[in-house]
Design a protein around this motif. Sequence first.
Motif, mmCIF file in Angstrom:
data_model
loop_
_atom_site.group_PDB
_atom_site.id
_atom_site.type_symbol
_atom_site.label_atom_id
_atom_site.label_comp_id
_atom_site.label_asym_id
_atom_site.label_seq_id
_atom_site.Cartn_x
_atom_site.Cartn_y
_atom_site.Cartn_z
ATOM 1 N N SER A 48 -10.894 104.622 8.725
ATOM 2 C CA SER A 48 -9.915 103.997 9.616
ATOM 3 C C SER A 48 -9.731 102.544 9.240
ATOM 4 N N ILE A 49 -8.673 101.945 9.735
ATOM 5 C CA ILE A 49 -8.497 100.503 9.652
ATOM 6 C C ILE A 49 -8.245 99.988 11.064
ATOM 7 N N GLU A 50 -8.695 98.770 11.324
ATOM 8 C CA GLU A 50 -8.553 98.163 12.642
ATOM 9 C C GLU A 50 -8.185 96.702 12.461
ATOM 10 N N GLY A 51 -7.328 96.184 13.351
ATOM 11 C CA GLY A 51 -6.959 94.786 13.250
ATOM 12 C C GLY A 51 -5.747 94.439 14.088
ATOM 13 N N THR A 52 -5.020 93.453 13.631
ATOM 14 C CA THR A 52 -3.835 92.991 14.348
ATOM 15 C C THR A 52 -2.662 92.842 13.402
ATOM 16 N N VAL A 53 -1.479 92.919 13.963
ATOM 17 C CA VAL A 53 -0.276 92.574 13.222
ATOM 18 C C VAL A 53 0.620 91.739 14.127
ATOM 19 N N LYS A 74 -1.695 105.962 15.709
ATOM 20 C CA LYS A 74 -2.331 104.682 16.005
ATOM 21 C C LYS A 74 -2.754 104.561 17.465
ATOM 22 N N GLN A 75 -3.868 103.882 17.672
ATOM 23 C CA GLN A 75 -4.344 103.554 19.011
ATOM 24 C C GLN A 75 -4.039 102.086 19.252
ATOM 25 N N VAL A 76 -3.148 101.796 20.192
ATOM 26 C CA VAL A 76 -2.786 100.416 20.508
ATOM 27 C C VAL A 76 -3.692 99.912 21.615
ATOM 28 N N TYR A 115 -4.518 97.016 17.103
ATOM 29 C CA TYR A 115 -4.425 98.461 16.959
ATOM 30 C C TYR A 115 -5.500 98.989 16.019
ATOM 31 N N LYS A 116 -5.612 100.304 16.011
ATOM 32 C CA LYS A 116 -6.513 100.995 15.101
ATOM 33 C C LYS A 116 -5.835 102.281 14.659
#
Length: 450
Positions: A48-53, A74-76, A115-116
């Motif tokens: 997975s990747i997790e972070g912000t945009v 995606k999980q917001v 999100y993730k």
Amino acid sequence: MKFYIKHLICFFYLSFITSVYSADIVHKSNIDFIHYKAEITPDFITKSIEGTVEITFSPYVDNLDHLSFSVGAKQVNAVYFLAQKIDFSVEGDLFIVQLPAPLKANKAYSVKIEYKVSETRGLKFYDDHLFTVYHTKNWLISHNKLSDKATFDLSIKHDLTTTAIGNGTLVARKKVSGTQLVSRWKQNTPIPLYTFGFAVGEFEKHSMGTSGVNISVLYRQQIKSNLTADLINKAFADTADMLSFFESKAGFSLEQDYAYVVVDGYMAQEASGFSLVGEKFVHTLLNDKNENWFIAHELAHEWWGNSITSANFSHFWLNEGLVVFMVAAYKQHLFGEEAYRDEIALALKRIQRAVKEKRVAPVAFRKVIEEQDINRTMAYSKGALVFYMLREKLGDKLFWQSLKRYSLTYKGKSVTTQDLKSIFEQVSQVDLTAFFTRWVYGQKIPTIDI
């Protein structure tokens, strides 16, 4: 932009304004998406990747009061506007952000989203490397308008033992712990969103030593890829010549360095400033020097596709058919006339197979179609054949002059089929209406003696 084997963006749901550009229909959205700034951390264990945009945008119209996103896989976790956390709701595949107040036209705003996303169509994880694949919407919160272009700032937190590559220029590498660092890439020239991407892995790096633009190849260790620096140098030996050939035909040079990332399996996909190519293709090439199509194809997209981008999927052949043709033209330059004819014959064979399977469609459309409506054989193979026939009709001098004028005119812009037709008519002084009506907008299949 494809899993283009053997020669072969969550998006914003917006209201659209329909306008007509000559004979071609294009859609204009109510919002100009200007810049994306993402900070992400990949996790090889959870895939997975997790972070912000943070997305900077400007409404074209007054009173914009909400944004709707496709949530997909995606999980917001949170949405921020003007540094304030705001509510959002999820309704089916959509999550809807109600803005605190209606926005004014032609003013820049931004939303920041935490999100993730787990491995999905947009991400490919292996034990020692990962990479993003088309569509961008599957791994980054973005929209899917094909022609829209934006700048991109991407920070990736990854292990010290791995190398990361993204769009544009590497501007920083900062150690943040005993085992991790952050690599930051900035793409300052607007690029199509579908060309956003990155890769992270235990890569070796080989520089090709070209003048001007630096071309490098990232590849997995020999124990996993059966590739060495000498084999990479042999496989990619023609890249400097390809670069020179495409620059001469387009009339302009690349503005940044370029890299190939050699990944597991069969892969051939362009991103901006780099491309993903499969190890299996590389090994095939090492056994047959004529099988360099994937190296040429993805590099050619830096001009036709990434810089000069089809306005929508109705004109997708301007991305793909032209590049398939340019690979054939490059092979003619490198190997001779027979190699050129072989490529055109291969395209014709694919078209004939599609005819037998009753998979025939126009190359371009006067109405807007969606990606799922693309007939890829027509866009790629018949599209290439159209350029071959244009060259035969106009002759080499006028054809290449027309292509260069088209490329220089629409550098960094989006195009329709009518744009191409108009340029070729202006340069050649030949009325191509009947030609385009029959071969591009029609379903007629040419009979060519190759």
